[in-house]
Design a protein around this motif. Structure first.
Motif, PDB file in Angstrom:
ATOM      1  N   HIS A   1       0.843  -1.270   0.191  1.00 47.20           N
ATOM      2  CA  HIS A   1       0.009  -0.023  -0.248  1.00 47.20           C
ATOM      3  C   HIS A   1       0.942   1.290  -0.116  1.00 47.20           C
ATOM      4  N   HIS A   2       1.885   1.188   1.012  1.00 47.60           N
ATOM      5  CA  HIS A   2       2.755   2.610   0.924  1.00 47.60           C
ATOM      6  C   HIS A   2       3.643   2.834  -0.242  1.00 47.60           C
ATOM      7  N   CYS A   3       4.039   1.745  -0.902  1.00 48.30           N
ATOM      8  CA  CYS A   3       4.740   1.657  -2.383  1.00 48.30           C
ATOM      9  C   CYS A   3       3.846   2.353  -3.372  1.00 48.30           C
ATOM     10  N   ASN A   4       2.655   1.738  -3.225  1.00 52.95           N
ATOM     11  CA  ASN A   4       1.535   2.517  -4.120  1.00 52.95           C
ATOM     12  C   ASN A   4       1.147   3.961  -3.903  1.00 52.95           C
ATOM     13  N   GLU A   5       1.301   4.445  -2.502  1.00 51.77           N
ATOM     14  CA  GLU A   5       1.054   5.616  -2.365  1.00 51.77           C
ATOM     15  C   GLU A   5       2.187   6.527  -2.847  1.00 51.77           C
ATOM     16  N   LEU A   6       3.324   5.970  -2.636  1.00 52.09           N
ATOM     17  CA  LEU A   6       4.635   6.494  -3.305  1.00 52.09           C
ATOM     18  C   LEU A   6       5.071   6.705  -4.698  1.00 52.09           C
ATOM     19  N   LYS A   7       4.221   5.853  -5.527  1.00 51.34           N
ATOM     20  CA  LYS A   7       4.603   5.411  -6.616  1.00 51.34           C
ATOM     21  C   LYS A   7       4.830   6.778  -7.724  1.00 51.34           C
ATOM     22  N   ASN A   8       3.726   7.591  -7.655  1.00 51.07           N
ATOM     23  CA  ASN A   8       3.891   8.410  -8.632  1.00 51.07           C
ATOM     24  C   ASN A   8       4.944   9.593  -8.570  1.00 51.07           C
ATOM     25  N   ASP A   9       5.074   9.879  -7.217  1.00 53.43           N
ATOM     26  CA  ASP A   9       6.135  10.756  -6.654  1.00 53.43           C
ATOM     27  C   ASP A   9       7.698  10.103  -6.872  1.00 53.43           C
ATOM     28  N   ILE A  10       7.774   8.836  -6.611  1.00 54.20           N
ATOM     29  CA  ILE A  10       8.899   8.331  -6.873  1.00 54.20           C
ATOM     30  C   ILE A  10       9.520   8.044  -8.203  1.00 54.20           C
ATOM     31  N   ILE A  11       8.430   7.830  -9.070  1.00 54.12           N
ATOM     32  CA  ILE A  11       8.917   7.604 -10.613  1.00 54.12           C
ATOM     33  C   ILE A  11       9.152   9.147 -11.111  1.00 54.12           C
ATOM     34  N   ASP A  12       8.292  10.039 -10.598  1.00 53.43           N
ATOM     35  CA  ASP A  12       8.579  11.384 -11.410  1.00 53.43           C
ATOM     36  C   ASP A  12       9.841  11.749 -10.810  1.00 53.43           C
ATOM     37  N   PHE A  13      10.188  11.743  -9.514  1.00 50.99           N
ATOM     38  CA  PHE A  13      11.578  11.961  -9.229  1.00 50.99           C
ATOM     39  C   PHE A  13      12.597  11.180 -10.054  1.00 50.99           C
ATOM     40  N   ALA A  14      12.429  10.014 -10.359  1.00 48.88           N
ATOM     41  CA  ALA A  14      13.252   9.249 -11.218  1.00 48.88           C
ATOM     42  C   ALA A  14      13.568   9.894 -12.612  1.00 48.88           C
TER      43      ALA A  14
ATOM     44  N   ASN B   1      20.356   3.596   4.534  1.00 50.37           N
ATOM     45  CA  ASN B   1      19.323   2.672   4.564  1.00 50.37           C
ATOM     46  C   ASN B   1      17.979   3.178   5.535  1.00 50.37           C
ATOM     47  N   ILE B   2      17.140   3.414   4.591  1.00 48.30           N
ATOM     48  CA  ILE B   2      15.864   4.249   5.286  1.00 48.30           C
ATOM     49  C   ILE B   2      14.804   3.364   4.865  1.00 48.30           C
ATOM     50  N   GLY B   3      13.921   3.259   5.577  1.00 50.30           N
ATOM     51  CA  GLY B   3      12.618   2.343   5.386  1.00 50.30           C
ATOM     52  C   GLY B   3      11.195   3.257   5.713  1.00 50.30           C
ATOM     53  N   GLY B   4      10.343   3.250   4.901  1.00 51.63           N
ATOM     54  CA  GLY B   4       9.064   3.904   5.333  1.00 51.63           C
ATOM     55  C   GLY B   4       8.781   5.024   4.507  1.00 51.63           C
ATOM     56  N   ILE B   5       7.681   5.241   4.209  1.00 58.41           N
ATOM     57  CA  ILE B   5       7.126   6.285   3.056  1.00 58.41           C
ATOM     58  C   ILE B   5       7.553   7.804   3.487  1.00 58.41           C
ATOM     59  N   SER B   6       7.437   8.336   4.899  1.00 59.37           N
ATOM     60  CA  SER B   6       7.582   9.582   5.228  1.00 59.37           C
ATOM     61  C   SER B   6       9.090   9.899   5.107  1.00 59.37           C
ATOM     62  N   LYS B   7       9.888   8.743   5.671  1.00 57.98           N
ATOM     63  CA  LYS B   7      11.472   9.066   5.788  1.00 57.98           C
ATOM     64  C   LYS B   7      11.996   9.278   4.419  1.00 57.98           C
ATOM     65  N   ILE B   8      11.526   8.295   3.271  1.00 62.06           N
ATOM     66  CA  ILE B   8      11.827   8.226   1.875  1.00 62.06           C
ATOM     67  C   ILE B   8      11.305   9.727   1.442  1.00 62.06           C
ATOM     68  N   ARG B   9      10.213  10.240   1.583  1.00 64.77           N
ATOM     69  CA  ARG B   9       9.788  11.720   0.939  1.00 64.77           C
ATOM     70  C   ARG B   9      10.700  12.731   1.447  1.00 64.77           C
ATOM     71  N   ASN B  10      11.005  12.582   2.861  1.00 63.49           N
ATOM     72  CA  ASN B  10      11.859  13.535   3.472  1.00 63.49           C
ATOM     73  C   ASN B  10      13.113  13.604   2.874  1.00 63.49           C
ATOM     74  N   ARG B  11      13.783  12.448   2.575  1.00 63.44           N
ATOM     75  CA  ARG B  11      15.150  12.294   2.060  1.00 63.44           C
ATOM     76  C   ARG B  11      15.297  12.911   0.711  1.00 63.44           C
ATOM     77  N   LEU B  12      14.036  12.614  -0.112  1.00 64.60           N
ATOM     78  CA  LEU B  12      14.289  13.089  -1.824  1.00 64.60           C
ATOM     79  C   LEU B  12      13.659  14.344  -1.900  1.00 64.60           C
ATOM     80  N   LYS B  13      13.137  14.911  -0.757  1.00 66.38           N
ATOM     81  CA  LYS B  13      12.155  16.265  -0.787  1.00 66.38           C
ATOM     82  C   LYS B  13      11.191  15.960  -1.974  1.00 66.38           C
ATOM     83  N   ILE B  14      10.174  14.802  -1.588  1.00 67.72           N
ATOM     84  CA  ILE B  14       9.022  14.708  -2.633  1.00 67.72           C
ATOM     85  C   ILE B  14       8.091  14.539  -1.883  1.00 67.72           C
TER      86      ILE B  14
END
Length: 150
Positions: free
Chosen positions: A71-84, A137-150
């Motif tokens: 679920h969290h990966c799917n929630e982050l999918k658009n932002d992480i692909i856009d970042f890439a 090495n971080i896990g979790g949607i909020s930490k990933i969003r903070n690290r990548l600023k997305i």
């Protein structure tokens, strides 16, 4: 509602759905903003497997770990692909497989340079590699969003 009106309504709703797995744009009616819907096929050139994690030809890069059923990966999918697709940073994607090692103690992975000692916390996870060594090495949607600023 009678049957013909119901069928008409259903056909209208179905025709507005995205039927294939390609990028599309939807309009958020509340804010009238546009939201791009991404698909992992857009970053197929950035997909690697677990054993290739330390074989990337860049000095610094991210590796994003995801599961299609998360679920969290799917929630982050658009932002992480856009970042890439739009960032100057190099990022690679690894989809869940039986090769993954999941551990609560990911701090032990900091500084490693081989797959034999690699582990992630779960999905989604993000690893930053510099000079073939794990720096973060971080896990979790909020930490990933903070690290990548997305």
């Amino acid at each position: 509602m009678n049957r013909s009106k119901y069928l008409l309504l259903c056909s209208i709703l179905l025709s507005s759905c995205v039927i294939n797995n390609t990028k599309s744009t939807t309009i958020n009616s509340e804010s009238t903003s546009y939201e791009t819907i991404h698909d992992y096929s857009e970053i197929s050139d950035k997909k690697i497997i677990w054993n290739e994690m330390f074989s990337v030809n860049y000095k610094q890069y991210f590796v994003y770990f995801y599961s299609l059923g998360c679920h969290h990966c799917n929630e982050l999918k658009n932002d992480i692909i856009d970042f890439a697709l739009n960032s100057q940073e190099h990022i690679y994607f690894i989809q869940e497989s039986i090769d993954f090692v999941i551990s609560d103690n990911i701090d032990n992975t900091i500084g490693i340079s081989s797959i034999e000692n690699m582990a992630i916390l779960g999905f989604p996870s993000l690893v930053y590699i510099n000079n073939s060594r794990v720096m973060e090495n971080i896990g979790g949607i909020s930490k990933i969003r903070n690290r990548l600023k997305i």
